[in-house]
Design an enzyme around this catalytic site. Structure first.
Site, mmCIF file in Angstrom:
data_model
loop_
_atom_site.group_PDB
_atom_site.id
_atom_site.type_symbol
_atom_site.label_atom_id
_atom_site.label_comp_id
_atom_site.label_asym_id
_atom_site.label_seq_id
_atom_site.Cartn_x
_atom_site.Cartn_y
_atom_site.Cartn_z
ATOM 1 N N ARG A 123 0.823 -1.222 0.000
ATOM 2 C CA ARG A 123 0.000 0.000 0.000
ATOM 3 C C ARG A 123 0.857 1.272 0.000
ATOM 4 N NH1 ARG A 123 -3.135 -1.513 5.305
ATOM 5 N NH2 ARG A 123 -0.930 -1.899 5.724
ATOM 6 N N LYS B 224 2.996 -19.452 5.823
ATOM 7 C CA LYS B 224 2.409 -19.828 7.095
ATOM 8 C C LYS B 224 2.080 -18.553 7.872
ATOM 9 C CE LYS B 224 5.605 -20.186 10.845
ATOM 10 N NZ LYS B 224 6.473 -20.891 11.731
ATOM 11 N N ASP C 108 6.258 -24.439 3.511
ATOM 12 C CA ASP C 108 6.846 -24.729 4.814
ATOM 13 C C ASP C 108 8.346 -24.727 4.534
ATOM 14 O OD1 ASP C 108 8.118 -25.924 6.988
ATOM 15 O OD2 ASP C 108 6.273 -26.943 7.568
ATOM 16 N N HIS C 109 9.028 -23.668 4.951
ATOM 17 C CA HIS C 109 10.401 -23.500 4.456
ATOM 18 C C HIS C 109 11.331 -24.597 4.960
ATOM 19 C CE1 HIS C 109 10.845 -21.289 8.281
ATOM 20 N NE2 HIS C 109 12.102 -21.667 8.215
ATOM 21 N N LYS D 168 14.951 -27.116 2.864
ATOM 22 C CA LYS D 168 16.338 -27.234 3.322
ATOM 23 C C LYS D 168 17.031 -28.397 2.625
ATOM 24 C CE LYS D 168 15.679 -25.001 7.748
ATOM 25 N NZ LYS D 168 16.694 -23.964 7.575
ATOM 26 N N GLU E 293 15.602 -22.836 19.382
ATOM 27 C CA GLU E 293 15.995 -21.476 19.003
ATOM 28 C C GLU E 293 16.527 -20.750 20.224
ATOM 29 O OE1 GLU E 293 13.052 -19.750 15.833
ATOM 30 O OE2 GLU E 293 11.885 -20.749 17.361
ATOM 31 N N HIS F 96 6.235 -27.383 10.970
ATOM 32 C CA HIS F 96 7.624 -27.786 10.694
ATOM 33 C C HIS F 96 7.955 -29.175 11.264
ATOM 34 C CE1 HIS F 96 8.002 -23.788 9.307
ATOM 35 N NE2 HIS F 96 8.170 -23.209 10.488
ATOM 36 N N LYS G 264 11.735 -21.722 22.299
ATOM 37 C CA LYS G 264 12.492 -20.482 22.139
ATOM 38 C C LYS G 264 13.326 -20.236 23.380
ATOM 39 C CE LYS G 264 9.547 -18.296 18.788
ATOM 40 N NZ LYS G 264 10.535 -18.294 17.699
HETATM 41 P P1 NAP Z 1 5.132 -7.403 7.610
HETATM 42 O O1 NAP Z 1 6.552 -7.063 7.816
HETATM 43 O O2 NAP Z 1 4.095 -6.806 8.520
HETATM 44 O O3 NAP Z 1 4.777 -6.995 6.106
HETATM 45 C C1 NAP Z 1 3.475 -6.986 5.603
HETATM 46 C C2 NAP Z 1 3.520 -6.523 4.169
HETATM 47 O O4 NAP Z 1 2.195 -6.544 3.635
HETATM 48 C C3 NAP Z 1 4.030 -5.109 3.987
HETATM 49 O O5 NAP Z 1 4.731 -5.032 2.779
HETATM 50 C C4 NAP Z 1 2.750 -4.296 3.894
HETATM 51 O O6 NAP Z 1 3.038 -3.100 3.228
HETATM 52 C C5 NAP Z 1 1.882 -5.259 3.087
HETATM 53 N N1 NAP Z 1 0.443 -5.083 3.278
HETATM 54 C C6 NAP Z 1 -0.240 -5.071 4.445
HETATM 55 N N2 NAP Z 1 -1.537 -4.879 4.208
HETATM 56 C C7 NAP Z 1 -1.698 -4.772 2.859
HETATM 57 C C8 NAP Z 1 -2.808 -4.570 2.007
HETATM 58 N N3 NAP Z 1 -4.055 -4.406 2.483
HETATM 59 N N4 NAP Z 1 -2.588 -4.542 0.694
HETATM 60 C C9 NAP Z 1 -1.342 -4.666 0.172
HETATM 61 N N5 NAP Z 1 -0.256 -4.869 0.941
HETATM 62 C C10 NAP Z 1 -0.427 -4.910 2.272
HETATM 63 O O7 NAP Z 1 4.876 -8.975 7.632
HETATM 64 P P2 NAP Z 1 5.942 -10.134 7.304
HETATM 65 O O8 NAP Z 1 6.702 -10.423 8.533
HETATM 66 O O9 NAP Z 1 6.670 -9.796 6.062
HETATM 67 O O10 NAP Z 1 4.990 -11.374 7.080
HETATM 68 C C11 NAP Z 1 4.197 -11.555 5.915
HETATM 69 C C12 NAP Z 1 3.492 -12.910 6.017
HETATM 70 O O11 NAP Z 1 4.454 -13.941 6.054
HETATM 71 C C13 NAP Z 1 2.658 -13.079 7.276
HETATM 72 O O12 NAP Z 1 1.553 -13.883 6.986
HETATM 73 C C14 NAP Z 1 3.593 -13.825 8.217
HETATM 74 O O13 NAP Z 1 2.900 -14.583 9.173
HETATM 75 C C15 NAP Z 1 4.293 -14.716 7.226
HETATM 76 N N6 NAP Z 1 5.629 -15.145 7.677
HETATM 77 C C16 NAP Z 1 6.568 -14.240 8.006
HETATM 78 C C17 NAP Z 1 7.820 -14.674 8.392
HETATM 79 C C18 NAP Z 1 8.915 -13.693 8.734
HETATM 80 O O14 NAP Z 1 10.022 -14.150 9.025
HETATM 81 N N7 NAP Z 1 8.676 -12.404 8.703
HETATM 82 C C19 NAP Z 1 8.117 -16.043 8.449
HETATM 83 C C20 NAP Z 1 7.126 -16.958 8.078
HETATM 84 C C21 NAP Z 1 5.887 -16.490 7.688
HETATM 85 P P3 NAP Z 1 2.099 -1.793 3.377
HETATM 86 O O15 NAP Z 1 1.876 -1.578 4.822
HETATM 87 O O16 NAP Z 1 2.874 -0.715 2.694
HETATM 88 O O17 NAP Z 1 0.847 -2.125 2.658
#
Ligand code: NAP
Length: 484
Positions: free
Chosen positions: A51, A148, A177-178, A182, A216, A240, A331
């Site tokens: 966004r 996930k 599921d990363h 591996k 972890e 996992h 953790k």
């Molecule tokens: P994050 O840092 O909060 O990023 C969310 C992203 O989505 C941002 O780019 C945000 O940008 C965008 N976004 C949010 N609402 C939106 C909308 N209505 N339309 C378009 N874009 C939108 O989250 P994240 O950690 O990257 O995680 C993303 C997903 O991956 C989640 O489901 C999380 O559970 C999963 N996940 C994350 C990790 C990790 O290590 N981070 C690991 C495994 C799984 P804007 O605010 O600019 O829109």
């Protein structure tokens, strides 16, 4: 040994959530590394979507910073990064709004592979899937990738599957599921099914028990609200550890093909017995010096969410009847270590006598760090003394085997993203697998809630709650140490 790189045809990868944490830490660096390796060819596109109001130039800057920070310092100085950035585009769009979709469509090219990666919260999956379809962005080579958590319980996972199924066929859906990406996980299959040595022993007649540990050192970080509503059981065990258990326990598939492998994994999940309440230990880490305890970290002073869980599972089938699977994850433990230990039974009779000592064979499969496989075998202690037996490791470290310069094996996301582009679903979870895993997990969590159970506190940077040791000792077994 240098691995062979087969370039993939040019493709479009659209990352919803392209400015988020996962995109910056994993997805973008993974793609860049594949570009450096020569697998991603000129003409492909990475299209970030979010966004935030960003120009393409400022998004490219964000991408460059992510690569510098998270791609292990690869090839950033010789112009490779600049060439990669030319393939990067950005579209400002709200997944729940109607603006921006036509502009996204204009960037997508012809009939080539287009993958839509949903790196956003699961509540947006339905909106995105629907708008991709309604805006006519689907071609014959369209895939969607979902992260996930896939649901919070069986009901929500079913709802999510149903929502995705409204717009896409199962063959187009890639649930990540990363752990499955591996190197060691695939090597586990190669070791099991590519050698005649192990498979005859891979059953309850020869295997005493199996331990799966995912430890972890980190705490909860910025994910407090999500984690406190999930806990270790939902965040790690249901996906996992369950996937690792499946790969260890499954029957040999007839072919190394997506549905053949996933059918066998599904059978394992369905063969899991319900877990007895006294076969589960839950823990919550306590404060240690300046390190806050779990409740302070998530800002929930009365939280009863577990940051650690250990359990004993049984796979009720001919192969595994009588061989327990001990699984633990937590953790703030003593070391970061993910390892599977297949502990074989003692030799039926020791011809060397009790004083020589007795060691079991153990096959250790390390997922992180130092991916590799070690076989512990018993030999005679060298020297002119009597016959004393010692345990020595036969070690195969993949970093040494793979890299010409000791480089790390590819990150899981590199392999998984390339598999999406190639259209290979073997390492992705099918909808029925995810639902079966929740069907096993839900009653465990419901039991805790019904009994009002509170997790046991455990020392930060230790090995977890004492009760987890008792879980093993009751069976006259011990956990292997958690080593970095
Ligand atoms: P994050 O840092 O909060 O990023 C969310 C992203 O989505 C941002 O780019 C945000 O940008 C965008 N976004 C949010 N609402 C939106 C909308 N209505 N339309 C378009 N874009 C939108 O989250 P994240 O950690 O990257 O995680 C993303 C997903 O991956 C989640 O489901 C999380 O559970 C999963 N996940 C994350 C990790 C990790 O290590 N981070 C690991 C495994 C799984 P804007 O605010 O600019 O829109």
């Amino acid at each position: 040994m240098v691995s062979r790189i087969i370039p993939v045809d040019p493709f479009d990868l659209v990352v919803f959530g392209g400015t988020g944490d996962l995109a910056r830490r994993k997805i973008i660096p993974a793609l860049f590394r594949r570009y450096c390796a020569g697998q991603m060819r000129t003409g492909s596109h990475l299209i970030g979507v979010a966004r935030s109001a960003l120009e393409t130039a400022s998004y490219r800057q964000l991408v460059a910073e992510a690569i510098r920070e998270f791609s292990g310092g690869r090839a950033c100085e010789d112009g490779t990064l600049e060439r990669f950035l030319e393939f990067v585009e950005y579209i400002q769009l709200d997944a729940q709004g109607e603006q921006g979709w036509p502009a996204l469509g204009e960037l997508l090219q012809g009939d080539r592979t287009r993958a839509f990666y949903m790196s956003v919260g699961p509540s947006l999956f339905g909106d995105i899937a629907g708008r991709i379809r309604v805006n006519g962005l689907v071609n014959d080579a369209t895939r969607i990738v979902v992260e996930k958590p896939f649901g919070h319980d069986l009901e929500s996972a079913r709802a999510l599957n149903a929502t995705l199924a409204e717009h896409f066929g199962e063959a187009q859906i890639y649930r990540i599921d990363h752990y499955l990406g591996k190197e060691t996980v695939q090597n586990l299959m190669a070791v099991r099914f590519g050698n005649v040595l192990f498979e005859p022993l891979w059953n309850s007649q020869y295997v005493d028990h199996i331990q799966i540990t995912v430890a972890e050192t980190v705490g909860i970080g910025g994910r407090g609200a999500y984690y406190d509503s999930a806990g270790a059981m939902r965040d790690m065990m249901q996906n996992h550890l369950m996937q690792l258990l499946c790969l260890i326990a499954m029957e040999p598939p007839a072919r190394f093909e997506p549905d053949a492998v996933r059918d066998e994994k599904l059978k394992v999940i369905r063969a899991l017995d319900p877990v007895e309440p006294h076969h589960i230990v839950r823990g919550q880490f306590a404060a240690e010096g300046d390190t806050p305890g779990y409740r302070d970290e998530v800002g929930a002073p009365r939280s009863t969410t577990e940051s650690y869980v250990a359990l004993k599972a049984h796979v009720s089938n001919w192969r595994w009847s009588g061989t327990p699977f001990y699984l633990r994850t937590g953790k703030r433990l003593v070391a970061r270590s993910s390892v599977i230990n297949v502990v074989f039974k003692d030799a039926p009779h020791s011809i060397f006598g009790a004083e020589a000592g007795q060691h079991s064979n153990i096959l250790s499969i390390r997922l992180q760090p130092n991916e590799g496989i070690t076989m512990h075998v018993t030999i005679k202690e060298p020297g002119p003394g009597g016959m004393r037996l010692i345990d020595v490791p036969l070690d195969m470290s993949f970093a040494e085997a793979l890299g010409p310069d000791g480089q790390d094996p590819p990150d899981a996301y590199e392999r998984l993203i390339m598999d999406v582009i190639r259209g290979n679903q073997t390492l992705f979870m099918r909808g029925d697998e995810v639902e079966a895993a929740w069907a096993w997990t839900d009653p465990i969590i419901a039991g805790w809630q019904a009994r009002g159970e509170v997790p046991k506190p455990y020392d930060a940077f230790g090995k977890g709650p004492e009760d987890a040791d008792h879980l093993m000792r009751r069976d006259k077994r011990d956990w292997r140490g958690i080593k970095p």
